[in-house]
Design an enzyme around this catalytic site. Sequence first.
Site, PDB file in Angstrom:
ATOM      1  N   GLY A  59     -12.859  28.672   8.858  1.00  0.00           N
ATOM      2  CA  GLY A  59     -12.582  26.861   9.757  1.00  0.00           C
ATOM      3  C   GLY A  59     -12.638  26.287   8.186  1.00  0.00           C
ATOM      4  O   GLY A  59     -13.656  26.810   7.478  1.00  0.00           O
ATOM      5  N   GLN A  64     -16.177  19.863   3.593  1.00  0.00           N
ATOM      6  CA  GLN A  64     -16.157  21.128   2.593  1.00  0.00           C
ATOM      7  C   GLN A  64     -15.762  20.308   1.248  1.00  0.00           C
ATOM      8  O   GLN A  64     -15.856  21.915   0.307  1.00  0.00           O
ATOM      9  CB  GLN A  64     -16.190  22.086   3.485  1.00  0.00           C
ATOM     10  N   CYS A 121     -21.345  30.300   6.444  1.00  0.00           N
ATOM     11  CA  CYS A 121     -20.526  28.932   5.884  1.00  0.00           C
ATOM     12  C   CYS A 121     -19.866  28.886   4.965  1.00  0.00           C
ATOM     13  O   CYS A 121     -20.959  29.885   3.831  1.00  0.00           O
ATOM     14  CB  CYS A 121     -21.525  27.819   6.391  1.00  0.00           C
ATOM     15  N   LEU A 122     -19.150  28.565   4.640  1.00  0.00           N
ATOM     16  CA  LEU A 122     -18.180  28.444   2.708  1.00  0.00           C
ATOM     17  C   LEU A 122     -19.329  27.951   2.084  1.00  0.00           C
ATOM     18  O   LEU A 122     -19.323  28.415   0.740  1.00  0.00           O
ATOM     19  CB  LEU A 122     -16.708  28.399   2.712  1.00  0.00           C
ATOM     20  N   HIS A 163     -18.658  24.634  15.479  1.00  0.00           N
ATOM     21  CA  HIS A 163     -19.252  24.205  13.627  1.00  0.00           C
ATOM     22  C   HIS A 163     -18.364  23.346  12.803  1.00  0.00           C
ATOM     23  O   HIS A 163     -19.427  23.202  11.833  1.00  0.00           O
ATOM     24  CB  HIS A 163     -18.796  26.364  13.534  1.00  0.00           C
ATOM     25  N   GLU A 164     -17.203  23.546  12.837  1.00  0.00           N
ATOM     26  CA  GLU A 164     -16.318  22.340  12.259  1.00  0.00           C
ATOM     27  C   GLU A 164     -16.787  20.902  12.229  1.00  0.00           C
ATOM     28  O   GLU A 164     -16.728  20.414  11.283  1.00  0.00           O
ATOM     29  CB  GLU A 164     -15.006  22.558  11.780  1.00  0.00           C
ATOM     30  N   HIS A 167     -19.966  19.778  11.245  1.00  0.00           N
ATOM     31  CA  HIS A 167     -20.380  19.400   9.581  1.00  0.00           C
ATOM     32  C   HIS A 167     -19.143  18.083   9.363  1.00  0.00           C
ATOM     33  O   HIS A 167     -19.402  17.334   8.815  1.00  0.00           O
ATOM     34  CB  HIS A 167     -18.478  19.914   9.151  1.00  0.00           C
TER      35      HIS A 167
HETATM   36 ZN    ZN Z   1     -19.680  25.289   7.498  1.00  0.00          ZN
END
Ligand code: ZN
Length: 205
Positions: A59, A64, A121-122, A163-164, A167
Amino acid sequence: MAVVLADGRGAPADMVLEVVQYGHPVLRQKGARIEQITPEIQRLVGDMLETMYEYEGVGLAAQQVGHALQLTVVDVRAATDRPSTLEINGQPAALEQHMPMVLINPVVTPLGAPETGPEGCLSFPEIYGDITRPGSVEVEAINHEGQPLKFRCSGLLARAIQHEVDHLNGILFIDRMDWKTRENLQAELEQLRAATQAALARKKK
Ligand code: ZN
């Protein structure tokens, strides 16, 4: 994903965008609602998908890649060892037919009992931790074509979407770690934040 512009031209090739890391202020910004799906938004969606696949994430949120917007993309197909379920109109649906998902202005309603599972997480390279979240959720959103989406899901898909969507509201997975996990990661997190902020300060000069 190829997005065709309103004037019929094919969109320029999707680009891999820079993923911002912990310490960048945009990660703490709540995303603005998207009122109109402009060609710029469609282009951003294509670039975000390209970026998610390039970095092998499940995701990616707009924050991000530097945009505080209510927009995220998800694709859990590659994570074959962590199953998901999807239900549309009360019927089980084939996951592959609904991936990737583009979620604009998503609203998530928790349904199932809490489950604990690993997350990364990226924006936090090499940092992982167990996070407890509702095991299943109902999601309402619109997609990049403006079509309304409503579905229930569980497993990795439910975890990834929560999670997304966090964000999109400026919430990070480290905020949801128990104190022990967070404490064990504190030095690494401080190092990452300092490195990100030093790089930002260099860019400004
Ligand atoms: Zn993340």
